[in-house]
Design a protein around this motif. Structure first.
Motif, PDB file in Angstrom:
ATOM      1  N   PHE A  71     -13.033   3.054   1.179  1.00 26.91           N
ATOM      2  CA  PHE A  71     -11.897   2.214   1.644  1.00 26.91           C
ATOM      3  C   PHE A  71     -10.653   2.576   0.620  1.00 26.91           C
ATOM      4  N   VAL A  72     -10.980   2.831  -0.723  1.00 25.40           N
ATOM      5  CA  VAL A  72      -9.860   3.226  -1.482  1.00 25.40           C
ATOM      6  C   VAL A  72      -9.507   4.556  -1.199  1.00 25.40           C
ATOM      7  N   LEU A  73     -10.365   5.419  -1.308  1.00 25.41           N
ATOM      8  CA  LEU A  73      -9.942   6.912  -1.147  1.00 25.41           C
ATOM      9  C   LEU A  73      -9.183   6.906   0.307  1.00 25.41           C
ATOM     10  N   ALA A  74      -9.896   6.572   1.515  1.00 23.74           N
ATOM     11  CA  ALA A  74      -9.200   6.773   2.634  1.00 23.74           C
ATOM     12  C   ALA A  74      -7.634   6.280   2.689  1.00 23.74           C
ATOM     13  N   ILE A  82       0.672  -1.211   0.238  1.00 23.00           N
ATOM     14  CA  ILE A  82      -0.043   0.016  -0.022  1.00 23.00           C
ATOM     15  C   ILE A  82       1.030   1.218  -0.063  1.00 23.00           C
ATOM     16  N   GLU A  83       2.067   1.039   0.809  1.00 19.80           N
ATOM     17  CA  GLU A  83       2.716   2.497   0.778  1.00 19.80           C
ATOM     18  C   GLU A  83       3.569   2.772  -0.709  1.00 19.80           C
ATOM     19  N   ARG A  84       3.593   1.766  -1.428  1.00 22.25           N
ATOM     20  CA  ARG A  84       4.322   1.956  -2.662  1.00 22.25           C
ATOM     21  C   ARG A  84       3.118   2.637  -3.752  1.00 22.25           C
ATOM     22  N   LEU A  85       2.143   2.920  -3.309  1.00 19.03           N
ATOM     23  CA  LEU A  85       1.014   3.255  -4.075  1.00 19.03           C
ATOM     24  C   LEU A  85       1.076   4.661  -4.326  1.00 19.03           C
ATOM     25  N   PRO A  86       0.857   5.197  -5.330  1.00 21.11           N
ATOM     26  CA  PRO A  86       1.006   6.815  -5.457  1.00 21.11           C
ATOM     27  C   PRO A  86      -0.037   7.612  -4.607  1.00 21.11           C
ATOM     28  N   LEU A 104     -20.056   5.978   6.912  1.00 19.87           N
ATOM     29  CA  LEU A 104     -18.939   4.927   6.932  1.00 19.87           C
ATOM     30  C   LEU A 104     -17.335   5.637   6.425  1.00 19.87           C
ATOM     31  N   GLY A 105     -17.644   6.235   5.363  1.00 15.98           N
ATOM     32  CA  GLY A 105     -16.443   6.995   4.851  1.00 15.98           C
ATOM     33  C   GLY A 105     -15.798   7.860   5.862  1.00 15.98           C
ATOM     34  N   LEU A 106     -16.495   8.280   6.728  1.00 16.74           N
ATOM     35  CA  LEU A 106     -16.104   9.437   7.741  1.00 16.74           C
ATOM     36  C   LEU A 106     -15.392   8.580   8.704  1.00 16.74           C
ATOM     37  N   ASP A 107     -15.911   7.501   9.138  1.00 19.01           N
ATOM     38  CA  ASP A 107     -15.019   6.599  10.083  1.00 19.01           C
ATOM     39  C   ASP A 107     -13.736   6.009   9.411  1.00 19.01           C
ATOM     40  N   TYR A 108     -13.713   5.595   8.428  1.00 23.48           N
ATOM     41  CA  TYR A 108     -12.619   5.029   7.807  1.00 23.48           C
ATOM     42  C   TYR A 108     -11.346   6.218   7.865  1.00 23.48           C
ATOM     43  N   ALA A 109     -11.762   7.419   7.348  1.00 18.60           N
ATOM     44  CA  ALA A 109     -10.872   8.689   7.304  1.00 18.60           C
ATOM     45  C   ALA A 109     -10.534   8.854   8.635  1.00 18.60           C
ATOM     46  N   LEU A 110     -11.435   9.076   9.673  1.00 18.49           N
ATOM     47  CA  LEU A 110     -11.373   9.739  11.091  1.00 18.49           C
ATOM     48  C   LEU A 110     -10.027   8.517  11.483  1.00 18.49           C
ATOM     49  N   PHE A 111     -10.339   7.228  11.374  1.00 18.69           N
ATOM     50  CA  PHE A 111      -9.404   6.656  12.321  1.00 18.69           C
ATOM     51  C   PHE A 111      -8.050   6.440  11.550  1.00 18.69           C
ATOM     52  N   PHE A 112      -7.897   6.565  10.099  1.00 22.67           N
ATOM     53  CA  PHE A 112      -6.570   6.725   9.348  1.00 22.67           C
ATOM     54  C   PHE A 112      -6.048   8.040   9.974  1.00 22.67           C
ATOM     55  N   GLU A 113      -6.609   9.026  10.006  1.00 23.42           N
ATOM     56  CA  GLU A 113      -6.239  10.304  10.573  1.00 23.42           C
ATOM     57  C   GLU A 113      -5.753  10.152  12.123  1.00 23.42           C
ATOM     58  N   HIS A 114      -6.640   9.547  12.777  1.00 22.45           N
ATOM     59  CA  HIS A 114      -6.091   9.260  14.366  1.00 22.45           C
ATOM     60  C   HIS A 114      -4.891   8.466  14.420  1.00 22.45           C
TER      61      HIS A 114
END
Length: 789
Positions: free
Chosen positions: A760-763, A409-413, A698-708
């Motif tokens: 999921f993908v955009l988060a 995943i880290e190698r993705l642009p 759902l998208g808000l939760d995904y993004a919030l936890f990646f940000e957290h």
């Protein structure tokens, strides 16, 4: 607390939920009235539409067809079913031919025949008229009609009842064979029944359909004939049966899939048990509050849809499970997650809070249920679940497979400028896709298969049903004023028939004249002595006995002194149904309807309506305007929800960059889902809109936890694990819904499934920061990873 004690508390919690659920199920009753999911009517057309949808006779009619046997057998079965169903309290009336005019008319109404018939408007009941009628009866008794005429003769020598029965028949009534209605081909016997239960009372309609099937089984007696039941009530029953069947298999597959997924993800049999506790608590809390606030007005769709929407609460314990690890207290772990979790809960609750101001009772119930459930699940995860989980769980971040996946995943642009072209393309697809953007046709939301709808239209045509789109209305202060107003329309309507603008029309005054007309006809009735004198003179040269018509004299005397018939006096007769379908009485007004058949010239009918203080209503336009008003309110609620959601995230994060990383995936996902739906030719409806809120949550939760998770690589790995599990669980549930044959469920499932994929993908691409391994703990982490390997 020992592991055994934690398990005991978890089982006790589950047992308490089961007991509370069983108790609540005994006292909870659901409404099936779909009008609770319609906005308040604002125009006369909309009010009329909603009244007809809920309580109108049109929603109560069942059309029955018998086929597969010879004509005599089908007619006999039809008559037997009529006799059985006519005595059943679940039906207002049963009609299948001759019974419409004679046997089905109660004896108590027959003395009023001269008040209902137009005979006395042009012809006095004098000696000349009676002599001519008696001479005609002598001829009738020597004809094949003798069996029909003779029972009526003593009380009705002018055969006024037969004249009324003939006048009341539809202009295009089915043909009658062997005393029963048949279709044009003479292959199917037809019956028409009106249920006492409203068309959208699923339980009442189920009982009515069962009664019809039982009557057919008794009448069939081993014959090869087949039964077909069509109509709103039958459709409601069929929808309920199919929905329950699909819910069972979808629920079964979901349950098995979710348990297996949790077992594979966490490799512990306790996790599925612990995971269900917040979800079950949320559902129970929502039900209790609904009962307290709405009582027996709780709608079944609210519960079904609400449990689908609160599926987001399963994310709360999963994030906790994925972040819990040995050496970290569960209470400390959940406290660390709480800012992100609470922000997601508050934002989602605010989104649904706006539905409280939508003006739609069903949406208000949905908002209350969802808000209470989300809050209950979050509080259970925060304050109850930590005491039950094993504090020594292995750290998910040390999984070699998860670390290998993260490296890929880290190698993705990391998209930045490329997001703008994607958004512009999606916006262009949304704006310029061919076809209507919004779905305004209420009938397109029905899960009834198209062949059944076509069959319904065919049977209604066979039974002489009127045009269902256009109807004339006459307003009055009360029922009598409305009836009188519709009577003044009749000469102009007759002229329209002559001109060919319409084939025919029907109105309540055809069955029940206004009180003023009835009183005028009473005045035309002779007094008893004058009637006896005229009758004696007419009988002078007649073969009938002088005292043969005492019943007739008594009926005329009764009619002369009776109060004019009111709509309520027709209860229990087919006349009641005919009048009720064409005369709608409100608290301070009444509306007389004039149904039209064979409408050819809409403009000519509109001119007649304007000239006679009436209105020509387009029911199709009324239904579309109702849906449009509904959508306007929902869109207004969504706009407020979007503003409130942005404000909530801003208050929680307080940094433009962080706010953008959280909101951008959700906003772009919404646009992409709309583009896919519109590009596929889907016309959007209310359920797509409500589903977009769920997808956004759902998208808000995904993004919030990646940000957290920030830049801590281990925390990012734990978040990735939690989001993968959450996404797979949600995708499983809503992908199955997308396969449903029920349009509403299909709309919800497809919309949310697309939202889960895009979110999921955009988060991952937008909200995730680049990981950083702590140099103080990195070697330790590497050692643990090697041990796990």
């Amino acid at each position: 607390m020992s592991a055994r004690a934690r398990l005991a508390w978890a089982l006790a919690w589950l047992g308490l939920l089961l007991a509370a659920g069983a108790w609540l199920s005994q006292s909870l009753t659901f409404s099936g009235d779909l009008r609770r999911f319609l906005p308040d009517a604002r125009t006369p057309e909309q009010k009329l539409l909603i009244d007809e949808l809920g309580e109108g006779p049109g929603s109560r009619l069942l059309l029955i067809a018998l086929s597969g046997a010879d004509v005599e057998t089908l007619a006999a079965q039809s008559l037997a079913m009529r006799d059985t169903l006519a005595t059943d309290a679940r039906f207002v009336f049963v009609a299948n031919g001759a019974s419409v005019g004679l046997e089905a008319i109660p004896e108590r109404l027959r003395p009023y025949r001269y008040l209902l018939s137009p005979t006395l408007d042009t012809q006095p009941l004098d000696e000349a008229f009676l002599r001519g009628e008696l001479d005609a009866r002598v001829q009738d008794l020597g004809s094949p009609a003798a069996d029909l005429v003779e029972p009526l003769l003593a009380s009705d020598p002018t055969l006024e009842m037969l004249k009324l029965a003939e006048a009341w028949l539809p202009a295009h009534a089915p043909q009658t064979l062997h005393g029963a209605w048949f279709d044009r081909a003479g292959e199917q016997a037809l019956l028409l029944v009106e249920t006492r239960a409203a068309g959208f009372d699923p339980d009442g309609q189920r009982e009515a359909v069962d009664a019809v099937e039982a009557a057919f089984a008794a009448a069939r007696e081993g014959a090869s004939s087949q039964l077909e039941i069509i109509g709103p009530g039958a459709f409601a029953d069929e929808i309920g049966t199919r929905t329950a069947r699909e819910a069972r298999w979808i629920g079964t597959v979901d349950s098995i899939g979710l348990v297996l997924l949790l077992l594979v993800a966490y490799r512990s049999w306790k996790i599925p048990l612990l995971g269900v506790l917040p979800l079950a608590s949320a559902g129970l809390a929502g039900l209790v509050v609904l009962v307290l606030l709405f009582g027996d007005r709780v709608h079944g769709i609210t519960i079904a849809f609400g449990f689908t929407l609160i599926g987001v609460v399963q994310d709360y314990p999963i994030h906790f499970f994925s972040h819990q690890r040995a050496g970290l207290s569960p209470w400390r772990s959940v406290r660390a997650l709480w800012p992100a979790l609470a922000t997601g809960v508050v934002a989602t609750c605010i989104a649904y809070l706006t539905f409280l101001f939508s003006g739609v009772d069903g949406l208000r119930q949905l908002a209350v249920f969802t808000i209470v459930a989300l809050a209950a699940a979050a509080l259970c995860t925060r304050y109850a679940l930590p005491g039950l989980i094993d504090p020594g769980r292995p750290d998910i971040a040390h999984s070699p497979r998860l670390q290998a996946l993260w490296q890929r995943i880290e190698r993705l642009p990391r998209p930045r400028a490329s997001l703008l072209p994607v958004a512009l393309v999606a916006l262009a697809v949304v704006a310029f896709s061919p076809g209507a953007f919004w779905q305004n046709d209420l009938s397109r939301l029905t899960p009834v298969p198209e062949p059944l709808l076509q069959r319904d239209a065919q049977l209604r045509e066979e039974l002489g049903a009127p045009d269902v789109r256009y109807v004339l209305t006459v307003q009055g202060a009360d029922a009598q004023a409305a009836l009188a107003g519709s009577e003044r329309l009749r000469p102009a309507l007759d002229a329209l028939v002559t001109q060919g603008a319409i084939d025919g029309y029907d109105l309540a005054a055809r069955y029940l004249p206004s009180a003023a007309v009835q009183r005028a006809r009473q005045q035309a009735l002779p007094e008893v002595d004058a009637l006896r004198a005229s009758l004696d003179a007419a009988l002078a040269d007649s073969p009938f006995r002088a005292d043969a018509f005492e019943d007739f004299v008594a009926d005329v005397a009764t009619a002369r002194g009776a109060l004019p018939l009111q709509p309520r006096d027709l209860a229990g007769s087919p006349l009641a149904t005919s009048v009720a379908g064409l005369l709608i009485e409100g608290e301070r007004h009444a509306t007389a309807l004039v149904s039209l058949s064979g409408l050819q010239d809409v403009a000519a009918v509109a001119q007649v309506a304007e000239a006679h203080d009436a209105r020509l209503l387009d029911m199709k336009q009324a239904s579309e305007s109702l849906v449009a008003d509904y959508r306007t309110r929902v869109l207004g609620a969504l706009a407020l929800a979007a503003l409130a959601l942005v404000a909530t995230v801003w208050i929680a994060l307080r940094a433009p960059g962080r706010v953008a990383r959280v909101l951008l995936p959700m906003a772009l996902t919404t646009l992409l889902v709309l583009a896919v739906l519109r590009g596929s030719g889907v016309e959007l409806n209310l359920f797509h809109l409500v589903s977009l809120i769920l997808a956004a949550g759902l998208g808000l939760d995904y993004a919030l936890f990646f940000e957290h998770a920030g830049e801590d690589r281990d925390d990012q790995l734990r978040t990735l694990h939690a989001v993968i599990v959450c996404s797979l669980m949600t995708l499983l549930v809503f992908s199955l819904l997308a396969l449903s044959s029920i349009p509403v469920l299909r709309a919800i499932g497809s919309t949310v499934a697309l939202g889960v994929l895009f979110n999921f993908v955009l988060a991952l691409l937008v909200s995730r920061r680049r990981g950083r391994v702590d140099t103080m703990t990195g070697p330790v982490a590497a050692g643990r990873a090697g041990a796990d390997a």
